[in-house]
Write a protein that holds these residues in place. Structure first.
Motif, PDB file in Angstrom:
ATOM      1  N   ASP A  46       4.494  29.858   4.618  1.00 50.58           N
ATOM      2  CA  ASP A  46       4.663  29.289   3.277  1.00 50.58           C
ATOM      3  C   ASP A  46       3.298  28.807   2.774  1.00 50.58           C
ATOM      4  N   LYS A  47       3.293  28.115   1.651  1.00 51.00           N
ATOM      5  CA  LYS A  47       2.058  27.606   1.061  1.00 51.00           C
ATOM      6  C   LYS A  47       1.364  26.629   2.011  1.00 51.00           C
ATOM      7  N   GLY A  48       0.032  26.585   1.916  1.00 54.01           N
ATOM      8  CA  GLY A  48      -0.755  25.606   2.650  1.00 54.01           C
ATOM      9  C   GLY A  48      -1.206  24.489   1.729  1.00 54.01           C
ATOM     10  N   ARG A  49      -2.097  23.647   2.247  1.00 53.75           N
ATOM     11  CA  ARG A  49      -2.589  22.504   1.461  1.00 53.75           C
ATOM     12  C   ARG A  49      -3.770  22.876   0.576  1.00 53.75           C
ATOM     13  N   ALA A  50      -4.311  24.087   0.803  1.00 55.09           N
ATOM     14  CA  ALA A  50      -5.441  24.582   0.005  1.00 55.09           C
ATOM     15  C   ALA A  50      -5.257  26.075  -0.212  1.00 55.09           C
TER      16      ALA A  50
ATOM     17  N   TYR B 279      -2.898  27.174   9.199  1.00 55.12           N
ATOM     18  CA  TYR B 279      -3.982  28.027   9.662  1.00 55.12           C
ATOM     19  C   TYR B 279      -4.756  28.569   8.477  1.00 55.12           C
ATOM     20  N   ASN B 280      -6.039  28.779   8.689  1.00 58.61           N
ATOM     21  CA  ASN B 280      -6.915  29.334   7.669  1.00 58.61           C
ATOM     22  C   ASN B 280      -6.638  30.819   7.504  1.00 58.61           C
ATOM     23  N   LEU B 281      -6.685  31.301   6.270  1.00 57.82           N
ATOM     24  CA  LEU B 281      -6.376  32.705   5.995  1.00 57.82           C
ATOM     25  C   LEU B 281      -7.337  33.662   6.705  1.00 57.82           C
ATOM     26  N   ASN B 282      -8.536  33.179   7.044  1.00 62.78           N
ATOM     27  CA  ASN B 282      -9.513  34.024   7.728  1.00 62.78           C
ATOM     28  C   ASN B 282      -9.291  34.049   9.242  1.00 62.78           C
ATOM     29  N   TYR B 283      -8.313  33.272   9.703  1.00 59.70           N
ATOM     30  CA  TYR B 283      -8.093  33.148  11.144  1.00 59.70           C
ATOM     31  C   TYR B 283      -6.781  33.817  11.522  1.00 59.70           C
TER      32      TYR B 283
ATOM     33  N   ALA C 213       0.838  -1.200   0.000  1.00 64.86           N
ATOM     34  CA  ALA C 213       0.000   0.000   0.000  1.00 64.86           C
ATOM     35  C   ALA C 213       0.868   1.242   0.000  1.00 64.86           C
ATOM     36  N   VAL C 214       0.308   2.316  -0.510  1.00 67.51           N
ATOM     37  CA  VAL C 214       0.967   3.616  -0.453  1.00 67.51           C
ATOM     38  C   VAL C 214      -0.038   4.621   0.101  1.00 67.51           C
ATOM     39  N   THR C 215       0.342   5.307   1.164  1.00 69.43           N
ATOM     40  CA  THR C 215      -0.480   6.400   1.676  1.00 69.43           C
ATOM     41  C   THR C 215       0.324   7.688   1.526  1.00 69.43           C
ATOM     42  N   HIS C 216      -0.336   8.809   1.700  1.00 72.96           N
ATOM     43  CA  HIS C 216       0.374  10.070   1.544  1.00 72.96           C
ATOM     44  C   HIS C 216      -0.232  11.133   2.440  1.00 72.96           C
ATOM     45  N   GLU C 217       0.502  12.204   2.619  1.00 74.27           N
ATOM     46  CA  GLU C 217       0.011  13.342   3.383  1.00 74.27           C
ATOM     47  C   GLU C 217       0.382  14.613   2.632  1.00 74.27           C
ATOM     48  N   ALA C 218      -0.620  15.388   2.266  1.00 78.00           N
ATOM     49  CA  ALA C 218      -0.376  16.654   1.583  1.00 78.00           C
ATOM     50  C   ALA C 218       0.245  17.646   2.556  1.00 78.00           C
ATOM     51  N   THR C 219       1.225  18.415   2.083  1.00 79.11           N
ATOM     52  CA  THR C 219       1.839  19.448   2.932  1.00 79.11           C
ATOM     53  C   THR C 219       1.720  20.836   2.310  1.00 79.11           C
ATOM     54  N   GLY C 220       1.495  20.904   0.993  1.00 79.98           N
ATOM     55  CA  GLY C 220       1.459  22.210   0.328  1.00 79.98           C
ATOM     56  C   GLY C 220       2.849  22.800   0.204  1.00 79.98           C
ATOM     57  N   SER C 221       3.504  22.963   1.321  1.00 81.92           N
ATOM     58  CA  SER C 221       4.851  23.524   1.371  1.00 81.92           C
ATOM     59  C   SER C 221       5.905  22.432   1.205  1.00 81.92           C
ATOM     60  N   GLU C 222       6.860  22.680   0.330  1.00 84.62           N
ATOM     61  CA  GLU C 222       7.971  21.734   0.183  1.00 84.62           C
ATOM     62  C   GLU C 222       8.836  21.724   1.435  1.00 84.62           C
ATOM     63  N   LEU C 223       8.946  22.865   2.111  1.00 81.28           N
ATOM     64  CA  LEU C 223       9.734  22.940   3.340  1.00 81.28           C
ATOM     65  C   LEU C 223       9.146  22.037   4.414  1.00 81.28           C
ATOM     66  N   VAL C 224       7.825  22.070   4.591  1.00 77.46           N
ATOM     67  CA  VAL C 224       7.177  21.189   5.566  1.00 77.46           C
ATOM     68  C   VAL C 224       7.396  19.728   5.183  1.00 77.46           C
ATOM     69  N   ALA C 225       7.314  19.428   3.889  1.00 73.67           N
ATOM     70  CA  ALA C 225       7.536  18.051   3.426  1.00 73.67           C
ATOM     71  C   ALA C 225       8.950  17.586   3.764  1.00 73.67           C
ATOM     72  N   LEU C 226       9.929  18.445   3.556  1.00 68.32           N
ATOM     73  CA  LEU C 226      11.319  18.101   3.876  1.00 68.32           C
ATOM     74  C   LEU C 226      11.494  17.831   5.368  1.00 68.32           C
ATOM     75  N   LEU C 227      10.884  18.662   6.199  1.00 69.82           N
ATOM     76  CA  LEU C 227      11.005  18.506   7.653  1.00 69.82           C
ATOM     77  C   LEU C 227      10.298  17.244   8.135  1.00 69.82           C
ATOM     78  N   LYS C 228       9.093  16.981   7.602  1.00 68.28           N
ATOM     79  CA  LYS C 228       8.359  15.779   7.999  1.00 68.28           C
ATOM     80  C   LYS C 228       9.108  14.525   7.568  1.00 68.28           C
ATOM     81  N   GLU C 229       9.622  14.538   6.348  1.00 67.50           N
ATOM     82  CA  GLU C 229      10.370  13.380   5.841  1.00 67.50           C
ATOM     83  C   GLU C 229      11.546  13.059   6.754  1.00 67.50           C
TER      84      GLU C 229
ATOM     85  N   HIS D  21      -2.426  28.655   4.902  1.00 63.06           N
ATOM     86  CA  HIS D  21      -0.973  28.819   4.903  1.00 63.06           C
ATOM     87  C   HIS D  21      -0.363  27.799   5.866  1.00 63.06           C
ATOM     88  N   SER D  22       0.877  27.427   5.590  1.00 64.62           N
ATOM     89  CA  SER D  22       1.648  26.669   6.580  1.00 64.62           C
ATOM     90  C   SER D  22       2.475  27.666   7.380  1.00 64.62           C
TER      91      SER D  22
END
Length: 455
Positions: free
Chosen positions: A385-389, A409-413, A242-258, A393-394
């Motif tokens: 940085d970029k968010g997932r939607a 966080y949501n841009l409205n918050y 199986a392959v699962t995934h998690e969206a990060t939006g930001s490449e920086l967050v992806a690098l840190l999580k990895e 934002h991240s």
């Protein structure tokens, strides 16, 4: 796949309650893919305190469907799903009781977001849905109605998935979901993956993670794993179920999580990344003439670094850039071994610090600019940085120069509230690797927004 639900009941004696409203959101770990929301005629009286709490009264339910009329839809939407609820013991018991009255045995795997929150976020003061959503900045509408509470639980569960660095939730889900059984050519797995930025996880038949990777295009990267013919890839292909995934939006967050999740989970095919990911660092020292010198040298944990580099060549390129941008002297950054004036002095690109023509005070001011721009020492700041939607934002939190974690966080918050900011952050260990990842990413992506927090 998860069926995230909330149930409102009549209240009353144990196992005599009836359902007045039910909301179920089918959630694939990223988005809601199906939903069912309905009032239900419980065919019994509603306790007055429940009417006051939910606003649901007997007049509203007179024409609502009875449970047997919605039972088939509930079975269908929860099939092959893990049932998730805030205090799942209560909701699951109520559902099983209703189905038992119909002579049907309703059985599903369950997850409780109360228990998960206690495990993953032990610092929270309260684990009631209302207080937890406020602490995490989750907007809630229609509180104490099934749809509003179920949707709030979806958002809470999404945060818990992101904060679960050990990936216990997704590993358990892979283990129980029959749809993840592997076809011989992996094609259906590739078809189900998105072309987005994030982290992906390769699992064996027991749900255990055997490889963690990050990519700006998850579908393409996993496809490369499945089509490569090198010995490591071949061995990995034989074990993947199986392959699962998690969206990060930001490449920086992806690098840190990895990086963090590889070190925490120790997948068998990630041995190389368990080690440090940099070899050289930038150091400073003051020479006998009072000039602050910069030098790229082999990384040494006993010395205080300004920033780090994957290899010497990238460190040298950094020095060439600061020579150009800050008019520093090549001799005083270790790139010119001459005993006289440096090669830049002849072209008027060096102010003469190499031969003490420029004062050490003036020269050191520019060196300090370089150090400040590339070091987080004693800084309190957030990196956005970029968010997932599109509406998200991240955010990375740095306190006293130490990396604390990341969140969304949501841009409205507004996230100016420090307590809310700390609540949405997924705590991560401040290591030499995490600081290397952040600093090197910011050097390459100068458009990333940084905001200093008030002390």
């Amino acid at each position: 796949m998860y069926a995230i639900l909330d149930i409102e009941t009549t209240g009353g004696k144990f196992n005599e309650e009836g359902i007045t409203e039910i909301a179920i959101y089918k959630f694939d770990g990223h988005t809601v893919v199906d939903q069912f929301i309905s009032l239900v005629n419980p065919e019994r009286e509603i306790q007055p305190f429940v009417v006051n709490l939910t606003g649901i009264n007997s007049n509203m339910l007179r024409t609502a469907p009875k449970f047997y009329e919605v039972a088939k839809r509930i079975v269908e939407i929860t099939e092959d799903c893990i049932v998730v609820a805030h205090n799942s013991e209560f909701d699951y018991r109520i559902l099983r009781t209703e189905f038992s009255r119909l002579g049907f045995e309703f059985e599903r795997k369950t997850l409780c977001t109360v228990e998960l929150s206690k495990q993953i976020m032990p610092e929270q003061e309260s684990y009631s849905l209302g207080k937890l959503t406020r602490a995490l900045g989750i907007p809630v509408s229609d509180r104490h109605r099934a749809s509003g509470d179920a949707l709030a639980t979806v958002k809470l569960f999404k945060i818990l998935l992101a904060k679960d660095l050990r990936k216990q939730i997704i590993q358990a889900a892979v283990k129980v979901e029959p749809k993840y059984k592997l076809s011989s050519n992996h094609k259906h797995i590739i078809d189900d993956l998105p072309s987005i930025t994030g982290v992906y996880y390769l699992h064996d038949t027991y749900g255990k993670i055997i490889f963690i990777g990050k990519s700006k295009n998850i579908k393409n990267r996993v496809n490369q794993h499945f089509t490569s013919s090198n010995p490591k890839s071949k061995k990995m292909q034989n074990q993947v179920a199986a392959v699962t995934h998690e969206a990060t939006g930001s490449e920086l967050v992806a690098l840190l999580k990895e990086s963090a999740e590889i070190k925490r989970n120790k997948p068998s095919f990630n041995r190389a990344m368990r080690r440090n990911i940099f070899t050289h660092a930038l150091y400073s020292f003051t020479d006998e003439n009072g000039y602050v010198n910069l030098k790229v040298d082999a990384a040494d944990g006993r010395k205080k670094t300004i920033t780090t580099f994957s290899n010497y060549q990238s460190g040298k390129q950094f020095l060439l850039n600061v020579i150009e941008n800050f008019k520093l002297c090549p001799k005083l950054v270790g790139l010119d071994a001459t005993k006289k004036s440096c090669f830049k002095y002849a072209t008027n690109d060096c102010e003469g610090a190499c031969i003490e023509e420029e004062s050490s005070e003036d020269y050191n001011l520019r060196v300090q600019e370089v150090i400040t721009a590339n070091s987080f020492d004693n800084h309190d700041l957030i990196i956005i940085d970029k968010g997932r939607a599109l509406d998200e934002h991240s955010v990375l939190l740095i306190e006293d120069g130490l990396f604390k974690g990341f969140g969304y966080y949501n841009l409205n918050y507004q996230i100016t509230n420090k307590k809310v900011l700390e609540s949405i952050i997924t705590p991560m260990e401040n290591t030499r690797d995490t600081m290397h990842i952040i600093q090197s990413y910011l050097r390459k992506n100068k458009q990333i927004k940084r905001t200093l927090l008030p002390k």
